[in-house]
Design a protein around this motif. Structure first.
Motif, mmCIF file in Angstrom:
data_model
loop_
_atom_site.group_PDB
_atom_site.id
_atom_site.type_symbol
_atom_site.label_atom_id
_atom_site.label_comp_id
_atom_site.label_asym_id
_atom_site.label_seq_id
_atom_site.Cartn_x
_atom_site.Cartn_y
_atom_site.Cartn_z
ATOM 1 N N ARG A 176 3.502 1.148 4.632
ATOM 2 C CA ARG A 176 3.192 1.364 3.174
ATOM 3 C C ARG A 176 3.437 -0.151 2.493
ATOM 4 N NH1 ARG A 176 3.804 6.778 0.993
ATOM 5 N NH2 ARG A 176 4.934 6.235 -0.911
ATOM 6 N N MET B 270 0.802 16.080 -1.563
ATOM 7 C CA MET B 270 -0.144 16.921 -1.256
ATOM 8 C C MET B 270 0.651 18.293 -1.050
ATOM 9 S SD MET B 270 -2.517 14.971 -0.795
ATOM 10 C CE MET B 270 -3.632 16.191 -0.117
ATOM 11 N N SER B 271 0.023 19.241 -1.219
ATOM 12 C CA SER B 271 0.344 20.610 -1.122
ATOM 13 C C SER B 271 0.701 21.023 0.285
ATOM 14 C CB SER B 271 -0.694 21.649 -1.942
ATOM 15 O OG SER B 271 -1.777 21.652 -1.048
ATOM 16 N N GLY B 272 1.549 22.293 0.311
ATOM 17 C CA GLY B 272 1.875 22.671 1.679
ATOM 18 C C GLY B 272 2.580 21.883 2.585
ATOM 19 N N ARG B 273 3.329 20.880 2.024
ATOM 20 C CA ARG B 273 3.916 19.918 2.919
ATOM 21 C C ARG B 273 4.725 20.781 4.056
ATOM 22 N NH1 ARG B 273 3.306 15.628 4.027
ATOM 23 N NH2 ARG B 273 2.567 15.264 1.871
ATOM 24 N N ASP B 274 4.806 20.081 5.329
ATOM 25 C CA ASP B 274 5.581 20.654 6.494
ATOM 26 C C ASP B 274 7.036 20.834 6.163
ATOM 27 O OD1 ASP B 274 3.292 18.364 8.185
ATOM 28 O OD2 ASP B 274 3.128 20.605 7.494
ATOM 29 N N HIS C 282 1.660 9.228 7.508
ATOM 30 C CA HIS C 282 2.718 8.212 6.861
ATOM 31 C C HIS C 282 2.385 7.612 5.535
ATOM 32 C CE1 HIS C 282 5.522 8.762 10.183
ATOM 33 N NE2 HIS C 282 4.934 8.277 11.076
ATOM 34 N N ASP D 70 9.426 19.071 8.744
ATOM 35 C CA ASP D 70 9.429 17.648 9.153
ATOM 36 C C ASP D 70 10.245 16.686 8.055
ATOM 37 O OD1 ASP D 70 7.757 18.308 10.904
ATOM 38 O OD2 ASP D 70 5.744 17.665 9.963
ATOM 39 N N HIS E 75 9.978 14.270 5.546
ATOM 40 C CA HIS E 75 9.173 13.508 4.621
ATOM 41 C C HIS E 75 8.502 12.187 4.995
ATOM 42 C CE1 HIS E 75 6.981 12.185 1.380
ATOM 43 N NE2 HIS E 75 7.006 13.466 0.573
ATOM 44 N N PRO E 76 7.341 12.160 5.389
ATOM 45 C CA PRO E 76 6.792 11.016 6.123
ATOM 46 C C PRO E 76 7.079 9.989 5.519
ATOM 47 C CG PRO E 76 5.077 12.187 5.203
ATOM 48 C CD PRO E 76 6.178 13.139 4.981
ATOM 49 N N SER E 77 7.088 9.664 4.379
ATOM 50 C CA SER E 77 7.295 8.489 3.496
ATOM 51 C C SER E 77 8.678 8.088 3.517
ATOM 52 C CB SER E 77 7.031 8.668 2.131
ATOM 53 O OG SER E 77 7.842 9.549 1.297
ATOM 54 N N THR F 92 10.530 7.545 6.503
ATOM 55 C CA THR F 92 10.761 7.335 7.392
ATOM 56 C C THR F 92 10.659 5.484 7.554
ATOM 57 O OG1 THR F 92 8.421 7.276 8.498
ATOM 58 C CG2 THR F 92 9.901 9.408 8.995
ATOM 59 N N PRO F 93 11.356 4.887 8.252
ATOM 60 C CA PRO F 93 11.148 3.362 8.163
ATOM 61 C C PRO F 93 9.759 3.102 8.683
ATOM 62 C CG PRO F 93 13.153 4.030 9.547
ATOM 63 C CD PRO F 93 12.377 5.235 9.246
ATOM 64 N N LEU F 94 9.278 3.601 9.567
ATOM 65 C CA LEU F 94 7.935 3.376 9.873
ATOM 66 C C LEU F 94 6.941 3.542 8.765
ATOM 67 C CD1 LEU F 94 5.468 2.310 12.060
ATOM 68 C CD2 LEU F 94 5.516 4.775 12.956
ATOM 69 N N ALA F 95 6.778 4.632 8.121
ATOM 70 C CA ALA F 95 6.159 4.789 6.973
ATOM 71 C C ALA F 95 6.647 3.908 5.956
ATOM 72 C CB ALA F 95 6.607 6.156 6.077
ATOM 73 N N VAL G 32 0.753 -1.314 -0.076
ATOM 74 C CA VAL G 32 0.058 -0.101 0.072
ATOM 75 C C VAL G 32 0.706 1.062 -0.033
ATOM 76 C CG1 VAL G 32 -1.600 1.357 1.440
ATOM 77 C CG2 VAL G 32 -1.909 -0.783 1.054
ATOM 78 N N TRP H 169 9.432 -2.505 13.936
ATOM 79 C CA TRP H 169 8.774 -2.383 12.822
ATOM 80 C C TRP H 169 9.778 -2.949 11.484
ATOM 81 C CZ3 TRP H 169 7.430 1.626 15.752
ATOM 82 C CH2 TRP H 169 8.189 2.550 15.141
ATOM 83 N N THR I 290 -0.320 16.351 5.212
ATOM 84 C CA THR I 290 0.262 17.171 6.045
ATOM 85 C C THR I 290 -0.347 17.355 7.397
ATOM 86 O OG1 THR I 290 -0.787 19.366 5.354
ATOM 87 C CG2 THR I 290 1.077 18.579 4.286
#
Lengths: 207, 190
Positions: free
Chosen positions: B21, B1-5, A157, B8, B10-12, B14-17, A15, A130, A162
Protein backbone atom coordinates in the motif's frame (compact mmCIF):
# COMPACT_ATOMS: atom_id res chain seq x y z
CA UNK A 1 -16.05 15.05 -0.87
CA UNK A 2 -14.77 14.76 -4.38
CA UNK A 3 -11.02 14.50 -4.45
CA UNK A 4 -10.12 16.32 -7.62
CA UNK A 5 -6.82 17.76 -6.52
CA UNK A 6 -4.09 16.73 -8.89
CA UNK A 7 -1.29 14.79 -7.33
CA UNK A 8 1.94 15.72 -8.99
CA UNK A 9 4.65 13.19 -9.65
CA UNK A 10 6.86 14.91 -7.13
CA UNK A 11 4.57 13.98 -4.26
CA UNK A 12 3.32 10.46 -4.85
CA UNK A 13 0.81 9.32 -2.29
CA UNK A 14 0.79 5.82 -0.86
CA UNK A 15 -1.68 3.53 -2.58
CA UNK A 16 -4.40 2.04 -0.51
CA UNK A 17 -7.94 0.86 -0.89
CA UNK A 18 -8.80 4.29 0.46
CA UNK A 19 -7.39 5.89 -2.68
CA UNK A 20 -10.33 4.47 -4.59
CA UNK A 21 -12.79 5.43 -1.87
CA UNK A 22 -13.82 8.78 -3.29
CA UNK A 23 -17.41 9.78 -2.76
CA UNK A 24 -18.74 11.48 -5.84
CA UNK A 25 -21.37 14.15 -5.05
CA UNK A 26 -24.89 13.38 -6.22
CA UNK A 27 -24.92 16.55 -8.28
CA UNK A 28 -21.86 15.45 -10.27
CA UNK A 29 -23.35 11.99 -10.74
CA UNK A 30 -26.63 13.46 -11.95
CA UNK A 31 -24.80 15.63 -14.47
CA UNK A 32 -22.69 12.68 -15.59
CA UNK A 33 -25.86 10.63 -16.09
CA UNK A 34 -27.11 13.35 -18.41
CA UNK A 35 -23.90 12.89 -20.40
CA UNK A 36 -22.32 16.23 -19.50
CA UNK A 37 -18.70 16.02 -20.58
CA UNK A 38 -17.44 18.26 -17.78
CA UNK A 39 -18.94 16.02 -15.10
CA UNK A 40 -17.58 12.89 -16.77
CA UNK A 41 -14.14 14.46 -16.95
CA UNK A 42 -14.35 15.40 -13.27
CA UNK A 43 -15.09 11.80 -12.42
CA UNK A 44 -12.34 10.58 -14.72
CA UNK A 45 -9.78 12.94 -13.18
CA UNK A 46 -10.77 11.84 -9.70
CA UNK A 47 -10.28 8.17 -10.45
CA UNK A 48 -7.61 8.04 -13.15
CA UNK A 49 -4.74 7.34 -10.77
CA UNK A 50 -6.35 4.66 -8.60
CA UNK A 51 -7.86 3.05 -11.69
CA UNK A 52 -4.58 3.07 -13.59
CA UNK A 53 -2.58 1.87 -10.58
CA UNK A 54 -4.95 -1.03 -10.02
CA UNK A 55 -4.88 -1.96 -13.72
CA UNK A 56 -1.08 -1.68 -13.84
CA UNK A 57 -0.64 -3.96 -10.81
CA UNK A 58 -2.95 -6.51 -12.38
CA UNK A 59 -1.98 -6.58 -16.05
CA UNK A 60 1.68 -5.72 -15.45
CA UNK A 61 2.51 -3.36 -18.31
CA UNK A 62 1.81 0.29 -18.93
CA UNK A 63 0.27 0.02 -22.39
CA UNK A 64 -2.19 -2.71 -21.39
CA UNK A 65 -3.06 -0.78 -18.23
CA UNK A 66 -3.84 2.30 -20.32
CA UNK A 67 -6.12 0.25 -22.53
CA UNK A 68 -7.83 -1.26 -19.51
CA UNK A 69 -8.51 2.18 -18.02
CA UNK A 70 -9.69 3.52 -21.37
CA UNK A 71 -12.09 0.61 -21.86
CA UNK A 72 -13.25 0.75 -18.25
CA UNK A 73 -14.02 4.45 -18.52
CA UNK A 74 -15.96 3.86 -21.72
CA UNK A 75 -17.96 1.17 -19.94
CA UNK A 76 -18.55 3.61 -17.14
CA UNK A 77 -19.81 6.26 -19.53
CA UNK A 78 -22.04 3.74 -21.30
CA UNK A 79 -23.54 2.38 -18.12
CA UNK A 80 -23.61 5.31 -15.75
CA UNK A 81 -27.34 5.61 -16.36
CA UNK A 82 -27.74 2.15 -14.87
CA UNK A 83 -25.94 3.04 -11.64
CA UNK A 84 -28.67 2.93 -9.01
CA UNK A 85 -26.71 4.39 -6.12
CA UNK A 86 -27.44 1.57 -3.68
CA UNK A 87 -23.68 0.91 -3.35
CA UNK A 88 -20.75 3.33 -3.42
CA UNK A 89 -19.96 4.65 -6.87
CA UNK A 90 -16.24 4.06 -6.38
CA UNK A 91 -16.86 0.37 -5.64
CA UNK A 92 -18.89 0.08 -8.83
CA UNK A 93 -16.16 1.74 -10.88
CA UNK A 94 -13.43 -0.29 -9.22
CA UNK A 95 -15.30 -3.48 -10.09
CA UNK A 96 -15.44 -2.39 -13.73
CA UNK A 97 -11.65 -1.85 -13.71
CA UNK A 98 -11.05 -5.24 -12.06
CA UNK A 99 -13.31 -6.99 -14.57
CA UNK A 100 -11.63 -5.29 -17.52
CA UNK A 101 -8.21 -6.24 -16.15
CA UNK A 102 -9.20 -9.87 -15.65
CA UNK A 103 -10.69 -9.98 -19.13
CA UNK A 104 -7.45 -8.59 -20.54
CA UNK A 105 -5.38 -11.15 -18.66
CA UNK A 106 -7.51 -14.03 -19.87
CA UNK A 107 -7.51 -12.75 -23.42
CA UNK A 108 -3.83 -11.92 -23.70
CA UNK A 109 -2.27 -14.80 -21.92
CA UNK A 110 -4.83 -17.42 -20.98
CA UNK A 111 -3.65 -16.45 -17.56
CA UNK A 112 -6.69 -17.86 -15.80
CA UNK A 113 -4.78 -21.11 -15.67
CA UNK A 114 -1.49 -19.57 -14.78
CA UNK A 115 -0.46 -21.18 -11.53
CA UNK A 116 3.07 -21.79 -10.48
CA UNK A 117 4.19 -25.09 -9.07
CA UNK A 118 6.79 -24.25 -6.51
CA UNK A 119 5.94 -25.56 -3.09
CA UNK A 120 5.24 -23.30 -0.15
CA UNK A 121 8.31 -22.68 1.90
CA UNK A 122 7.97 -21.76 5.52
CA UNK A 123 9.46 -18.33 6.15
CA UNK A 124 12.65 -18.28 8.17
CA UNK A 125 13.33 -16.17 11.23
CA UNK A 126 14.67 -13.25 9.24
CA UNK A 127 12.43 -10.19 9.02
CA UNK A 128 10.39 -10.06 5.83
CA UNK A 129 12.50 -8.42 3.13
CA UNK A 130 9.70 -6.00 2.18
CA UNK A 131 10.29 -4.29 5.51
CA UNK A 132 13.77 -3.39 4.30
CA UNK A 133 13.22 -2.99 0.56
CA UNK A 134 12.63 0.39 -0.97
CA UNK A 135 9.60 0.98 -3.18
CA UNK A 136 11.50 0.52 -6.45
CA UNK A 137 12.83 -2.89 -5.45
CA UNK A 138 9.48 -4.05 -4.14
CA UNK A 139 7.76 -2.88 -7.30
CA UNK A 140 10.31 -4.68 -9.49
CA UNK A 141 9.84 -7.90 -7.56
CA UNK A 142 6.06 -7.53 -7.64
CA UNK A 143 6.11 -7.18 -11.42
CA UNK A 144 8.08 -10.42 -11.71
CA UNK A 145 5.28 -12.44 -10.13
CA UNK A 146 2.96 -14.40 -12.43
CA UNK A 147 0.12 -12.09 -13.48
CA UNK A 148 -2.70 -13.92 -11.74
CA UNK A 149 -0.72 -14.33 -8.54
CA UNK A 150 0.16 -10.65 -8.51
CA UNK A 151 -3.46 -9.72 -9.20
CA UNK A 152 -4.82 -11.86 -6.40
CA UNK A 153 -2.16 -10.61 -4.01
CA UNK A 154 -3.00 -7.00 -4.85
CA UNK A 155 -6.75 -7.46 -4.76
CA UNK A 156 -6.54 -9.08 -1.34
CA UNK A 157 -3.87 -7.05 0.40
CA UNK A 158 -4.41 -3.61 -1.11
CA UNK A 159 -7.96 -3.48 -2.39
CA UNK A 160 -9.16 -5.65 0.51
CA UNK A 161 -11.30 -8.02 -1.47
CA UNK A 162 -12.14 -11.19 0.43
CA UNK A 163 -11.06 -14.60 -0.79
CA UNK A 164 -14.72 -15.34 -1.55
CA UNK A 165 -14.99 -12.24 -3.71
CA UNK A 166 -11.74 -13.03 -5.52
CA UNK A 167 -12.87 -16.60 -6.11
CA UNK A 168 -16.12 -15.36 -7.63
CA UNK A 169 -14.35 -12.84 -9.87
CA UNK A 170 -11.69 -15.22 -11.14
CA UNK A 171 -13.97 -18.24 -11.46
CA UNK A 172 -11.71 -20.14 -9.10
CA UNK A 173 -12.09 -21.56 -5.59
CA UNK A 174 -11.56 -19.84 -2.27
CA UNK A 175 -8.57 -22.09 -1.64
CA UNK A 176 -7.10 -21.00 -4.98
CA UNK A 177 -7.27 -17.39 -3.83
CA UNK A 178 -5.72 -18.24 -0.46
CA UNK A 179 -2.94 -20.27 -2.03
CA UNK A 180 -2.15 -17.49 -4.52
CA UNK A 181 -1.86 -15.00 -1.67
CA UNK A 182 0.37 -17.34 0.35
CA UNK A 183 2.54 -18.37 -2.57
CA UNK A 184 2.71 -14.85 -3.87
CA UNK A 185 4.12 -13.75 -0.52
CA UNK A 186 6.63 -16.59 -0.57
CA UNK A 187 7.68 -15.86 -4.14
CA UNK A 188 7.99 -12.15 -3.41
CA UNK A 189 10.18 -12.87 -0.39
CA UNK A 190 12.41 -15.09 -2.50
CA UNK A 191 12.69 -12.54 -5.29
CA UNK A 192 13.67 -9.79 -2.88
CA UNK A 193 16.17 -12.00 -1.06
CA UNK A 194 17.74 -13.09 -4.34
CA UNK A 195 18.04 -9.51 -5.49
CA UNK A 196 19.64 -8.56 -2.20
CA UNK A 197 22.22 -11.34 -2.54
CA UNK A 198 22.94 -10.42 -6.16
CA UNK A 199 23.40 -6.75 -5.37
CA UNK A 200 25.50 -7.36 -2.23
CA UNK A 201 28.88 -7.81 -4.02
CA UNK A 202 28.29 -4.59 -5.96
CA UNK A 203 27.53 -2.73 -2.78
CA UNK A 204 30.63 -4.22 -1.12
CA UNK A 205 32.75 -3.18 -4.10
CA UNK A 206 31.60 0.41 -3.86
CA UNK A 207 32.41 0.72 -0.15
CA UNK B 1 -15.74 -5.02 1.68
CA UNK B 2 -18.64 -7.06 2.89
CA UNK B 3 -18.32 -10.64 4.06
CA UNK B 4 -14.75 -10.31 5.27
CA UNK B 5 -13.10 -13.67 5.98
CA UNK B 6 -13.49 -14.01 9.71
CA UNK B 7 -10.68 -16.51 10.13
CA UNK B 8 -8.12 -14.42 8.27
CA UNK B 9 -5.99 -11.67 9.64
CA UNK B 10 -7.29 -8.45 8.14
CA UNK B 11 -5.08 -8.14 5.07
CA UNK B 12 -4.33 -4.50 5.63
CA UNK B 13 -2.84 -5.40 9.02
CA UNK B 14 0.02 -7.48 7.58
CA UNK B 15 3.46 -5.97 6.93
CA UNK B 16 3.29 -7.09 3.29
CA UNK B 17 -0.03 -5.29 2.82
CA UNK B 18 1.43 -2.17 4.41
CA UNK B 19 4.47 -2.34 2.11
CA UNK B 20 2.33 -2.81 -0.99
CA UNK B 21 0.00 0.00 0.00
CA UNK B 22 3.00 2.28 0.45
CA UNK B 23 4.01 1.90 -3.20
CA UNK B 24 3.52 5.12 -5.15
CA UNK B 25 0.49 5.64 -7.35
CA UNK B 26 0.92 5.65 -11.09
CA UNK B 27 -0.75 7.83 -13.71
CA UNK B 28 -1.45 7.01 -17.35
CA UNK B 29 0.93 8.81 -19.69
CA UNK B 30 -0.01 10.39 -21.98
CA UNK B 31 -3.35 11.64 -20.73
CA UNK B 32 -6.25 9.36 -21.68
CA UNK B 33 -8.99 11.95 -21.44
CA UNK B 34 -8.64 13.47 -24.95
CA UNK B 35 -9.38 10.05 -26.50
CA UNK B 36 -12.30 9.50 -24.18
CA UNK B 37 -13.69 12.98 -24.84
CA UNK B 38 -13.49 12.34 -28.56
CA UNK B 39 -15.45 9.11 -28.20
CA UNK B 40 -17.95 10.86 -25.98
CA UNK B 41 -18.45 13.64 -28.53
CA UNK B 42 -18.99 11.02 -31.20
CA UNK B 43 -21.67 9.35 -29.13
CA UNK B 44 -23.46 12.62 -28.60
CA UNK B 45 -24.01 13.11 -32.30
CA UNK B 46 -27.68 13.11 -33.33
CA UNK B 47 -29.06 9.60 -33.55
CA UNK B 48 -29.79 9.78 -37.25
CA UNK B 49 -26.16 10.62 -37.93
CA UNK B 50 -24.93 7.82 -35.72
CA UNK B 51 -27.06 5.17 -37.32
CA UNK B 52 -27.74 6.39 -40.85
CA UNK B 53 -24.29 5.62 -42.22
CA UNK B 54 -23.90 2.19 -40.58
CA UNK B 55 -27.43 1.32 -41.71
CA UNK B 56 -26.58 2.45 -45.23
CA UNK B 57 -23.42 0.37 -45.11
CA UNK B 58 -25.37 -2.63 -43.82
CA UNK B 59 -27.87 -2.22 -46.66
CA UNK B 60 -25.00 -2.03 -49.14
CA UNK B 61 -23.54 -5.18 -47.59
CA UNK B 62 -26.85 -6.99 -47.93
CA UNK B 63 -27.09 -5.96 -51.58
CA UNK B 64 -23.46 -6.94 -52.22
CA UNK B 65 -24.10 -10.36 -50.76
CA UNK B 66 -27.48 -10.94 -52.39
CA UNK B 67 -26.82 -9.74 -55.93
CA UNK B 68 -24.12 -12.34 -56.78
CA UNK B 69 -26.30 -15.05 -55.26
CA UNK B 70 -29.31 -14.05 -57.34
CA UNK B 71 -27.20 -13.73 -60.46
CA UNK B 72 -25.88 -17.25 -60.22
CA UNK B 73 -29.34 -18.77 -59.65
CA UNK B 74 -31.06 -18.23 -62.97
CA UNK B 75 -33.52 -21.05 -62.59
CA UNK B 76 -36.30 -20.65 -60.12
CA UNK B 77 -35.81 -23.23 -57.44
CA UNK B 78 -38.71 -25.38 -56.37
CA UNK B 79 -39.96 -24.49 -52.90
CA UNK B 80 -38.11 -26.41 -50.26
CA UNK B 81 -40.39 -28.62 -48.21
CA UNK B 82 -40.55 -27.82 -44.54
CA UNK B 83 -38.68 -30.35 -42.49
CA UNK B 84 -39.06 -30.87 -38.78
CA UNK B 85 -36.20 -29.95 -36.46
CA UNK B 86 -33.77 -32.81 -36.27
CA UNK B 87 -30.82 -33.59 -34.09
CA UNK B 88 -28.69 -32.19 -36.89
CA UNK B 89 -30.18 -28.73 -36.43
CA UNK B 90 -27.23 -27.58 -34.32
CA UNK B 91 -24.70 -28.86 -36.82
CA UNK B 92 -26.61 -27.26 -39.69
CA UNK B 93 -26.83 -23.92 -37.94
CA UNK B 94 -23.14 -24.11 -37.08
CA UNK B 95 -22.24 -24.80 -40.70
CA UNK B 96 -24.37 -21.84 -41.79
CA UNK B 97 -22.70 -19.62 -39.19
CA UNK B 98 -19.25 -20.74 -40.35
CA UNK B 99 -20.17 -19.81 -43.92
CA UNK B 100 -21.59 -16.47 -42.88
CA UNK B 101 -18.51 -15.78 -40.78
CA UNK B 102 -16.17 -16.51 -43.70
CA UNK B 103 -18.22 -14.33 -46.06
CA UNK B 104 -18.22 -11.43 -43.63
CA UNK B 105 -14.49 -11.75 -42.98
CA UNK B 106 -13.76 -11.62 -46.70
CA UNK B 107 -15.99 -8.58 -47.11
CA UNK B 108 -14.42 -6.79 -44.15
CA UNK B 109 -10.93 -7.51 -45.48
CA UNK B 110 -11.89 -6.13 -48.87
CA UNK B 111 -13.53 -2.99 -47.50
CA UNK B 112 -10.74 -2.30 -45.02
CA UNK B 113 -8.14 -2.49 -47.75
CA UNK B 114 -10.14 -0.03 -49.87
CA UNK B 115 -10.81 2.81 -47.48
CA UNK B 116 -8.88 4.75 -44.89
CA UNK B 117 -10.58 4.57 -41.51
CA UNK B 118 -11.92 7.57 -39.66
CA UNK B 119 -10.33 7.84 -36.18
CA UNK B 120 -13.59 7.30 -34.30
CA UNK B 121 -14.52 4.31 -36.41
CA UNK B 122 -11.04 2.90 -35.99
CA UNK B 123 -11.48 2.97 -32.22
CA UNK B 124 -14.87 1.32 -32.49
CA UNK B 125 -13.50 -1.29 -34.89
CA UNK B 126 -10.60 -2.11 -32.59
CA UNK B 127 -13.04 -2.56 -29.72
CA UNK B 128 -15.21 -4.94 -31.75
CA UNK B 129 -12.11 -6.81 -32.95
CA UNK B 130 -11.07 -7.23 -29.32
CA UNK B 131 -14.48 -8.70 -28.52
CA UNK B 132 -14.20 -11.07 -31.49
CA UNK B 133 -10.79 -12.13 -30.18
CA UNK B 134 -12.36 -12.81 -26.81
CA UNK B 135 -15.08 -14.94 -28.39
CA UNK B 136 -12.38 -16.84 -30.31
CA UNK B 137 -10.59 -17.56 -27.06
CA UNK B 138 -13.83 -18.89 -25.61
CA UNK B 139 -14.44 -20.93 -28.75
CA UNK B 140 -11.04 -22.53 -28.25
CA UNK B 141 -12.29 -23.90 -24.93
CA UNK B 142 -15.81 -24.84 -26.06
CA UNK B 143 -16.85 -28.43 -25.44
CA UNK B 144 -18.83 -29.63 -28.42
CA UNK B 145 -21.32 -28.04 -30.80
CA UNK B 146 -23.86 -27.10 -28.14
CA UNK B 147 -21.27 -24.96 -26.36
CA UNK B 148 -19.94 -23.51 -29.58
CA UNK B 149 -23.29 -22.54 -31.12
CA UNK B 150 -24.06 -19.43 -28.99
CA UNK B 151 -20.45 -18.32 -29.37
CA UNK B 152 -20.60 -18.59 -33.15
CA UNK B 153 -23.86 -16.62 -33.14
CA UNK B 154 -22.10 -13.96 -31.09
CA UNK B 155 -19.10 -14.02 -33.42
CA UNK B 156 -21.26 -13.49 -36.50
CA UNK B 157 -23.19 -10.67 -34.79
CA UNK B 158 -19.89 -8.96 -33.92
CA UNK B 159 -18.60 -9.44 -37.46
CA UNK B 160 -21.79 -7.79 -38.72
CA UNK B 161 -21.10 -4.84 -36.41
CA UNK B 162 -17.52 -4.68 -37.65
CA UNK B 163 -18.71 -4.84 -41.25
CA UNK B 164 -20.99 -1.88 -40.62
CA UNK B 165 -18.15 0.12 -39.03
CA UNK B 166 -15.63 -0.75 -41.74
CA UNK B 167 -18.27 -0.09 -44.36
CA UNK B 168 -18.70 3.34 -42.83
CA UNK B 169 -15.13 4.18 -43.83
CA UNK B 170 -15.76 2.80 -47.28
CA UNK B 171 -18.90 4.91 -47.59
CA UNK B 172 -16.99 8.05 -46.68
CA UNK B 173 -14.32 7.22 -49.22
CA UNK B 174 -16.85 6.34 -51.88
CA UNK B 175 -19.11 9.35 -51.45
CA UNK B 176 -16.54 11.90 -50.33
CA UNK B 177 -19.01 12.87 -47.62
CA UNK B 178 -18.05 15.90 -45.63
CA UNK B 179 -19.12 16.44 -42.06
CA UNK B 180 -22.83 17.19 -41.95
CA UNK B 181 -23.58 16.09 -45.51
CA UNK B 182 -25.79 13.07 -45.96
CA UNK B 183 -24.58 10.50 -48.50
CA UNK B 184 -26.52 10.50 -51.75
CA UNK B 185 -27.67 6.94 -51.22
CA UNK B 186 -29.43 7.99 -48.02
CA UNK B 187 -31.17 10.90 -49.70
CA UNK B 188 -32.92 8.37 -51.88
CA UNK B 189 -34.61 7.02 -48.78
CA UNK B 190 -36.21 10.39 -47.99
Amino acid sequence: MLATESRGPASPEPVSAASFQIDVPDLVLARARRGEARALETIYRAFERPAYTLALRMVGDAESAREVVHDAMLRLIERIGQFRGDAPFWGWLRQIVVNESLMRLRKDRGVAFDEFDDADEPPGDAPPPWLLADAARLERALMRLPAMTRSVLWLHHVEEYTHQEIAAMTGKSVSFSKSQVARGGTRLRRLLETETKESAPCLAATI
Amino acid sequence: MSGRDHLDIHPSATPLAAALRALPEAAPMPDLWPDLAKTLAERKRPRWRRYAIPLGAAAALAIALLVPTLATHERVEAPIAWTPVTTNATADELAALHDRSRTLERWIAAVSARAPQDGRDLMAAVEVEDLIGLVDVQLGGANGDADALPLWRQRVALLEDLAAIRGNGAAFAATGEQDGVVPASLNLLN
